[in-house]
Design a protein around this motif. Structure first.
Motif, PDB file in Angstrom:
ATOM      1  N   LEU A  25      39.700  12.844  62.130  1.00 27.09           N
ATOM      2  CA  LEU A  25      40.350  11.589  62.686  1.00 27.09           C
ATOM      3  C   LEU A  25      40.880  10.782  61.419  1.00 27.09           C
ATOM      4  O   LEU A  25      41.765  10.281  61.520  1.00 27.09           O
ATOM      5  N   ALA A  26      39.939  10.847  60.361  1.00 26.44           N
ATOM      6  CA  ALA A  26      40.327  10.015  59.333  1.00 26.44           C
ATOM      7  C   ALA A  26      41.179  10.440  58.129  1.00 26.44           C
ATOM      8  O   ALA A  26      41.668   9.830  57.317  1.00 26.44           O
ATOM      9  N   GLY A  27      41.593  11.944  58.669  1.00 23.37           N
ATOM     10  CA  GLY A  27      42.652  12.205  57.803  1.00 23.37           C
ATOM     11  C   GLY A  27      42.029  13.154  56.431  1.00 23.37           C
ATOM     12  O   GLY A  27      42.880  13.602  55.701  1.00 23.37           O
ATOM     13  N   PHE A  28      40.879  13.478  56.589  1.00 23.82           N
ATOM     14  CA  PHE A  28      40.311  14.414  55.280  1.00 23.82           C
ATOM     15  C   PHE A  28      40.770  15.708  55.278  1.00 23.82           C
ATOM     16  O   PHE A  28      41.231  16.329  56.582  1.00 23.82           O
ATOM     17  N   ASP A  29      41.179  16.276  54.357  1.00 27.11           N
ATOM     18  CA  ASP A  29      41.630  17.803  54.586  1.00 27.11           C
ATOM     19  C   ASP A  29      40.693  18.762  54.643  1.00 27.11           C
ATOM     20  O   ASP A  29      40.773  19.811  55.247  1.00 27.11           O
ATOM     21  N   HIS A  30      39.349  18.655  53.875  1.00 26.67           N
ATOM     22  CA  HIS A  30      38.444  19.649  54.000  1.00 26.67           C
ATOM     23  C   HIS A  30      36.913  18.836  54.431  1.00 26.67           C
ATOM     24  O   HIS A  30      36.584  17.717  53.857  1.00 26.67           O
ATOM     25  N   TYR A  31      36.283  19.832  54.823  1.00 25.11           N
ATOM     26  CA  TYR A  31      34.880  19.450  55.072  1.00 25.11           C
ATOM     27  C   TYR A  31      33.835  20.436  54.664  1.00 25.11           C
ATOM     28  O   TYR A  31      33.962  21.575  54.864  1.00 25.11           O
ATOM     29  N   PHE A  32      32.645  19.993  53.774  1.00 23.38           N
ATOM     30  CA  PHE A  32      31.739  20.944  53.267  1.00 23.38           C
ATOM     31  C   PHE A  32      30.513  20.396  53.708  1.00 23.38           C
ATOM     32  O   PHE A  32      30.078  19.277  53.142  1.00 23.38           O
ATOM     33  N   GLY A  42      38.624   8.431  69.801  1.00 26.81           N
ATOM     34  CA  GLY A  42      40.143   9.092  69.609  1.00 26.81           C
ATOM     35  C   GLY A  42      41.180   8.206  68.786  1.00 26.81           C
ATOM     36  O   GLY A  42      42.140   8.786  68.600  1.00 26.81           O
ATOM     37  N   ASN A  43      40.732   6.995  68.602  1.00 25.51           N
ATOM     38  CA  ASN A  43      41.926   6.110  68.148  1.00 25.51           C
ATOM     39  C   ASN A  43      42.262   6.693  66.734  1.00 25.51           C
ATOM     40  O   ASN A  43      41.244   7.221  65.792  1.00 25.51           O
ATOM     41  N   LYS A  44      43.295   6.533  66.481  1.00 23.84           N
ATOM     42  CA  LYS A  44      43.839   6.755  64.694  1.00 23.84           C
ATOM     43  C   LYS A  44      43.337   5.621  63.762  1.00 23.84           C
ATOM     44  O   LYS A  44      43.285   4.480  64.292  1.00 23.84           O
ATOM     45  N   THR A  45      43.002   5.906  62.912  1.00 26.61           N
ATOM     46  CA  THR A  45      42.387   4.833  61.816  1.00 26.61           C
ATOM     47  C   THR A  45      42.931   5.203  60.429  1.00 26.61           C
ATOM     48  O   THR A  45      43.232   6.332  60.176  1.00 26.61           O
ATOM     49  N   ALA A 100      41.249   8.424  52.433  1.00 30.56           N
ATOM     50  CA  ALA A 100      41.683   9.667  52.641  1.00 30.56           C
ATOM     51  C   ALA A 100      43.145   9.946  53.123  1.00 30.56           C
ATOM     52  O   ALA A 100      43.794  10.485  52.372  1.00 30.56           O
ATOM     53  N   ASN A 101      43.520   9.375  54.256  1.00 29.18           N
ATOM     54  CA  ASN A 101      45.017   9.544  54.635  1.00 29.18           C
ATOM     55  C   ASN A 101      45.951   8.552  53.794  1.00 29.18           C
ATOM     56  O   ASN A 101      47.028   9.204  53.580  1.00 29.18           O
ATOM     57  N   LEU A 102      45.431   7.505  53.361  1.00 26.15           N
ATOM     58  CA  LEU A 102      46.340   6.757  52.528  1.00 26.15           C
ATOM     59  C   LEU A 102      46.613   7.208  51.228  1.00 26.15           C
ATOM     60  O   LEU A 102      47.793   7.386  50.764  1.00 26.15           O
ATOM     61  N   LEU A 103      45.644   7.761  50.611  1.00 25.66           N
ATOM     62  CA  LEU A 103      45.762   8.538  49.332  1.00 25.66           C
ATOM     63  C   LEU A 103      46.423   9.630  49.416  1.00 25.66           C
ATOM     64  O   LEU A 103      47.127  10.236  48.504  1.00 25.66           O
TER      65      LEU A 103
END
Length: 239
Positions: free
Chosen positions: A42-49, A6-9, A13-16
């Motif tokens: 968790l990694a901050g991606f907007d979408h999953y396909f 559950g840790n934030k990382t 994805a989230n930096l850009l």
């Protein structure tokens, strides 16, 4: 599955994302496979396909997921609909066991002495067709592509059947409009990809990373890997 799940990382994805990039992760296996869909949140991606979004079991390989070629064609089509800039990550699957290829490609790719080589030929073909389709799109020339193996596999050549080279994998950086050319013998590992890409993009915000910039001229970097509790350390000519 660990207590750290559950840790934030920080990720590309989230930096850009802070710079206005939309992001997506593509993987043709059933959604939930490998824990990717949970981790990408968790990694901050907007979408999953995944296989669910692809929604065509006619292209299912019967074990892992959607064959690489049709799934990568689908990915190219999806990307083309998005506004720039974007960050996309893709994990292929057809070069895994049981080392099969689609029926229409039976006998097309060299089998070689190892079972993995025929489906690797198919995955190379899928990648070629992805580039052929994507090269026609306006986003292509503005995109930095990073090609990387997720891990090493069984090896035929004796030089890769050693403790250090058992970890050897390819990492390729390709920018259609850039001057990236040639081969480097500098030590580089997967965790170096993020700082290398962010530096190449002239990312101007602070961030945390364990890796090094692969394009930096210095050779003070090091590589660490672990198998079965045995750690290996590489720096310069030292192993």
């Amino acid at each position: 599955l660990s207590i750290y799940a559950g840790n934030k990382t920080e990720s590309m994805a989230n930096l850009l994302g802070r710079k206005g990039y939309s992001s997506a992760f593509f993987h043709g296996a059933p959604n939930g496979s490998m824990g990717f869909s949970a981790f990408t949140k968790l990694a901050g991606f907007d979408h999953y396909f995944g296989k669910n979004e692809y929604n065509n079991d006619a292209d299912f390989d019967g074990m892992w997921g959607i064959w690489d070629e049709p799934f990568m064609q689908y990915m190219s089509t999806e990307i083309t609909q998005w506004p720039e800039p974007f960050f996309v990550s893709f994990c292929s699957l057809s070069s895994h066991r049981p080392f099969k290829v689609p029926e229409q490609y039976t006998g097309v790719f060299p089998k070689g002495p190892l079972p993995v080589q025929e489906p690797t030929g198919y995955s190379d073909h899928a990648l070629k067709e992805f580039f052929a389709k994507s090269a026609k799109e306006p986003w292509f020339k503005n995109t930095l592509f990073v090609l990387c193996a997720d891990h090493a596999t069984t090896s035929f050549l004796p030089e890769y059947q050693t403790a250090p080279n058992a970890f050897a994998i390819p990492i390729v950086f390709y920018y259609p409009r850039g001057t990236l050319k040639g081969q480097s013998d500098k030590l580089v590992q997967q965790i170096d990809i993020m700082p290398t890409v962010l530096n190449y993009l002239n990312y101007d915000q602070p961030y945390f990373a364990f890796g090094f910039d692969a394009f930096a001229p210095d050779r003070h970097n090091f590589v660490v890997n672990n198998i079965g509790g045995t750690y290996n350390f590489f720096q310069g000519d030292y192993f």
